[in-house]
Design an enzyme around this catalytic site. Structure first.
Site, PDB file in Angstrom:
ATOM      1  N   GLY A 162       0.828  -1.210   0.000  1.00 23.33           N
ATOM      2  CA  GLY A 162       0.000   0.000   0.000  1.00 23.33           C
ATOM      3  C   GLY A 162       0.861   1.259   0.000  1.00 23.33           C
ATOM      4  O   GLY A 162       0.414   2.328   0.420  1.00 23.33           O
ATOM      5  N   ALA A 165       1.727   3.259  -2.259  1.00 28.69           N
ATOM      6  CA  ALA A 165       1.325   4.397  -3.099  1.00 28.69           C
ATOM      7  C   ALA A 165       0.147   5.138  -2.471  1.00 28.69           C
ATOM      8  O   ALA A 165      -0.338   6.114  -3.024  1.00 28.69           O
ATOM      9  CB  ALA A 165       0.962   3.916  -4.500  1.00 28.69           C
ATOM     10  N   ILE A 168      -1.189   6.764   3.803  1.00 24.13           N
ATOM     11  CA  ILE A 168      -0.241   6.556   4.904  1.00 24.13           C
ATOM     12  C   ILE A 168       1.011   5.846   4.393  1.00 24.13           C
ATOM     13  O   ILE A 168       2.143   6.253   4.702  1.00 24.13           O
ATOM     14  CB  ILE A 168      -0.902   5.766   6.055  1.00 24.13           C
ATOM     15  CG1 ILE A 168      -2.089   6.561   6.604  1.00 24.13           C
ATOM     16  CG2 ILE A 168       0.123   5.468   7.156  1.00 24.13           C
ATOM     17  CD1 ILE A 168      -2.929   5.834   7.638  1.00 24.13           C
ATOM     18  N   TYR A 185     -15.049  -3.596   8.727  1.00 22.21           N
ATOM     19  CA  TYR A 185     -13.660  -3.142   8.623  1.00 22.21           C
ATOM     20  C   TYR A 185     -12.924  -3.416   9.935  1.00 22.21           C
ATOM     21  O   TYR A 185     -11.793  -3.928   9.950  1.00 22.21           O
ATOM     22  CB  TYR A 185     -13.642  -1.648   8.292  1.00 22.21           C
ATOM     23  CG  TYR A 185     -12.299  -1.004   8.456  1.00 22.21           C
ATOM     24  CD1 TYR A 185     -11.221  -1.405   7.681  1.00 22.21           C
ATOM     25  CD2 TYR A 185     -12.093   0.004   9.401  1.00 22.21           C
ATOM     26  CE1 TYR A 185      -9.969  -0.819   7.841  1.00 22.21           C
ATOM     27  CE2 TYR A 185     -10.850   0.600   9.561  1.00 22.21           C
ATOM     28  CZ  TYR A 185      -9.797   0.174   8.783  1.00 22.21           C
ATOM     29  OH  TYR A 185      -8.569   0.753   8.944  1.00 22.21           O
TER      30      TYR A 185
HETATM   31  C1  UD1 Z   1     -12.125   6.632  11.343  1.00 24.02           C
HETATM   32  C2  UD1 Z   1     -12.119   5.785  10.108  1.00 24.02           C
HETATM   33  C3  UD1 Z   1     -11.652   4.412  10.397  1.00 24.02           C
HETATM   34  C4  UD1 Z   1     -10.278   4.488  10.971  1.00 24.02           C
HETATM   35  C5  UD1 Z   1     -10.332   5.342  12.212  1.00 24.02           C
HETATM   36  C6  UD1 Z   1      -8.967   5.499  12.806  1.00 24.02           C
HETATM   37  C7  UD1 Z   1     -13.659   6.081   8.290  1.00 24.02           C
HETATM   38  C8  UD1 Z   1     -15.059   6.054   7.830  1.00 24.02           C
HETATM   39  N1  UD1 Z   1     -13.453   5.747   9.557  1.00 24.02           N
HETATM   40  O1  UD1 Z   1     -13.136   6.147  12.232  1.00 24.02           O
HETATM   41  O2  UD1 Z   1     -11.589   3.658   9.223  1.00 24.02           O
HETATM   42  O3  UD1 Z   1      -9.783   3.230  11.274  1.00 24.02           O
HETATM   43  O4  UD1 Z   1     -10.855   6.617  11.905  1.00 24.02           O
HETATM   44  O5  UD1 Z   1      -8.134   6.124  11.912  1.00 24.02           O
HETATM   45  O6  UD1 Z   1     -12.736   6.383   7.578  1.00 24.02           O
HETATM   46  N2  UD1 Z   1     -19.001  12.668  11.120  1.00 24.02           N
HETATM   47  C9  UD1 Z   1     -19.634  13.892  10.950  1.00 24.02           C
HETATM   48  N3  UD1 Z   1     -19.920  14.317   9.696  1.00 24.02           N
HETATM   49  C10 UD1 Z   1     -19.594  13.598   8.582  1.00 24.02           C
HETATM   50  C11 UD1 Z   1     -18.936  12.349   8.738  1.00 24.02           C
HETATM   51  C12 UD1 Z   1     -18.655  11.918  10.037  1.00 24.02           C
HETATM   52  O7  UD1 Z   1     -19.950  14.570  11.932  1.00 24.02           O
HETATM   53  O8  UD1 Z   1     -19.873  14.068   7.463  1.00 24.02           O
HETATM   54  C13 UD1 Z   1     -18.717  12.206  12.478  1.00 24.02           C
HETATM   55  C14 UD1 Z   1     -19.177  10.783  12.713  1.00 24.02           C
HETATM   56  O9  UD1 Z   1     -20.498  10.755  13.087  1.00 24.02           O
HETATM   57  C15 UD1 Z   1     -18.229  10.359  13.836  1.00 24.02           C
HETATM   58  C16 UD1 Z   1     -16.965  11.171  13.598  1.00 24.02           C
HETATM   59  O10 UD1 Z   1     -17.330  12.192  12.683  1.00 24.02           O
HETATM   60  O11 UD1 Z   1     -18.768  10.728  15.077  1.00 24.02           O
HETATM   61  C17 UD1 Z   1     -15.819  10.379  13.024  1.00 24.02           C
HETATM   62  O12 UD1 Z   1     -16.231   9.771  11.835  1.00 24.02           O
HETATM   63  P1  UD1 Z   1     -15.264   8.963  10.850  1.00 24.02           P
HETATM   64  O13 UD1 Z   1     -14.014   9.716  10.578  1.00 24.02           O
HETATM   65  O14 UD1 Z   1     -16.079   8.591   9.685  1.00 24.02           O
HETATM   66  O15 UD1 Z   1     -15.014   7.598  11.620  1.00 24.02           O
HETATM   67  P2  UD1 Z   1     -14.213   7.123  12.905  1.00 24.02           P
HETATM   68  O16 UD1 Z   1     -15.147   6.322  13.692  1.00 24.02           O
HETATM   69  O17 UD1 Z   1     -13.549   8.220  13.652  1.00 24.02           O
END
Ligand code: UD1
Length: 342
Positions: free
Chosen positions: A7, A9, A12, A177
């Site tokens: 991974g 490319a 991270i 995931y």
């Molecule tokens: C994220 C990653 C996960 C990764 C982890 C650690 C995604 C979807 N999730 O999890 O794969 O392993 O970080 O690096 O990539 N939210 C909003 N508005 C939006 C989208 C999300 O408010 O438009 C909120 C969600 O409700 C949540 C928070 O932001 O409370 C974080 O969301 P997100 O980054 O999607 O997922 P994580 O659970 O933090």
């Protein structure tokens, strides 16, 4: 040292490759280029093997002669819905198994660092004022519909307060995931036991920074907000915006990988900034760095699969690997507002 970065490319993996190449390591990248079909932006000296982890021939070529492996290739994010299950399992579980089998057949006993995630913990750690440490059950739809977002104590119903998650917390994956990341850690650790290779898993918290993938169903919230601001639309903050995460800069994550590759320490540790912030804070910090952009809106919407708070204890990474994040939240977010995405 010849290092394979799977991974390499990607977001991270690419940051890890840049650092390894800059210090003069001999780097081979195995990447399917599926997530980023544009020409990969790799340092000149890097050998690129284009292929999937399930492509035996490509994996055999990639593992030949390597002293260390940094396994970053994975399908990430929350996905669209359960229909994604076979894709996640094929890429992450079977893909990791195929890599480990190729290493086994080659008699590899070098250093193996695998990318894991804070999602392995499910909900973070919680305390009830009356009942001490309690596990938070998945939140009920009725509570979320009523705007009761904090997980509740199963004994008295009081809203719980979050506490930093240490690595001995029970593994409790709550989406596909997350389940594949638990399995990746377990398979890698079993490989270590059978082969004698020293294995370390890095549980990344919310990584952000340059070359983060744009807004897709697989993207993290930082990239979603950043893309919205770029298009002049307001970031939509779900729930009440008070959910807390640890945003760690990709340059720090890359540094953590090099420390892990150089260390003999075996085990799994959090890779985090140690500076927790709410999602609403993060939205405001990004919006503030976009003059004229609309203010974030707190929508009260929710996603059933989301956990409420996940805040890392960063101490083990400091003790075991000497890792401490160096990018402060305010500086990292200000830069991220202008960083190129892909
Ligand atoms: C994220 C990653 C996960 C990764 C982890 C650690 C995604 C979807 N999730 O999890 O794969 O392993 O970080 O690096 O990539 N939210 C909003 N508005 C939006 C989208 C999300 O408010 O438009 C909120 C969600 O409700 C949540 C928070 O932001 O409370 C974080 O969301 P997100 O980054 O999607 O997922 P994580 O659970 O933090």
């Amino acid at each position: 040292m010849r290092v394979l970065v799977t991974g390499g490319a990607g977001f991270i993996g690419g940051a890890v490759v840049d650092r390894l190449a800059a210090r003069g390591d001999d780097v081979v990248v195995l990447d399917s280029l599926a997530a980023h079909p544009e020409a990969p932006d790799l340092p000149d000296a890097v050998d690129l093997v284009v292929g999937d982890l399930n492509d035996e021939d490509a994996v055999d070529r990639a593992v030949a002669g390597v002293d260390a492996v940094c396994h970053q290739a994975a399908r990430v994010g929350l996905g669209v819905d359960f229909d994604d299950v076979t894709g996640y399992v094929a890429d992450n579980d079977a893909g990791t198994a195929a890599l480990l089998r190729a290493l086994w057949r080659r008699g590899f006993t070098g250093r193996l660092v695998v990318a894991s995630s804070m999602v392995v913990y499910g909900e973070g750690r919680y305390r009830c004022p009356d009942h001490g440490d309690v596990r938070a059950a998945p939140r009920r739809r009725a509570d979320l519909d009523a705007g009761r977002f904090e997980p509740r104590c199963h004994r008295c119903g009081t809203a719980l307060a979050w506490a930093p998650v240490t690595e001995d917390a029970p593994l409790d994956p709550r989406n596909v995931y997350a389940a594949t990341k638990v399995h990746t850690e377990h398979l890698a650790s079993l490989y270590g036991r059978e082969s004698g290779a020293r294995v370390c898993a890095l549980r990344y918290h919310n990584v952000y920074g340059p070359r983060m993938p744009r807004d897709t169903p697989y993207a993290g919230v930082a990239s979603i907000f950043r893309s919205a601001l770029e298009h002049g639309t307001a970031p939509r903050v779900f729930e009440d915006g008070a959910q807390v995460r640890d945003f760690v800069h990709v340059h720090d994550v890359a540094r953590a990988n090099l420390l892990a590759l150089d260390s003999p320490w075996e085990g799994a540790c959090n890779i985090a900034s140690g500076e927790p912030h709410s999602i609403a804070d993060m939205a405001r910090a990004l919006a503030a760095a976009h003059p004229g952009a609309p203010e974030p809106v707190v929508t009260g919407e929710y996603r059933l699969g989301d956990v409420r708070h996940v805040v890392a204890a960063p101490d083990l990474a400091a003790d075991a690997l000497g890792f401490r994040a160096e990018t402060a939240f305010a500086d990292g977010m200000r830069a991220f507002a202008r960083d190129p995405l892909r």
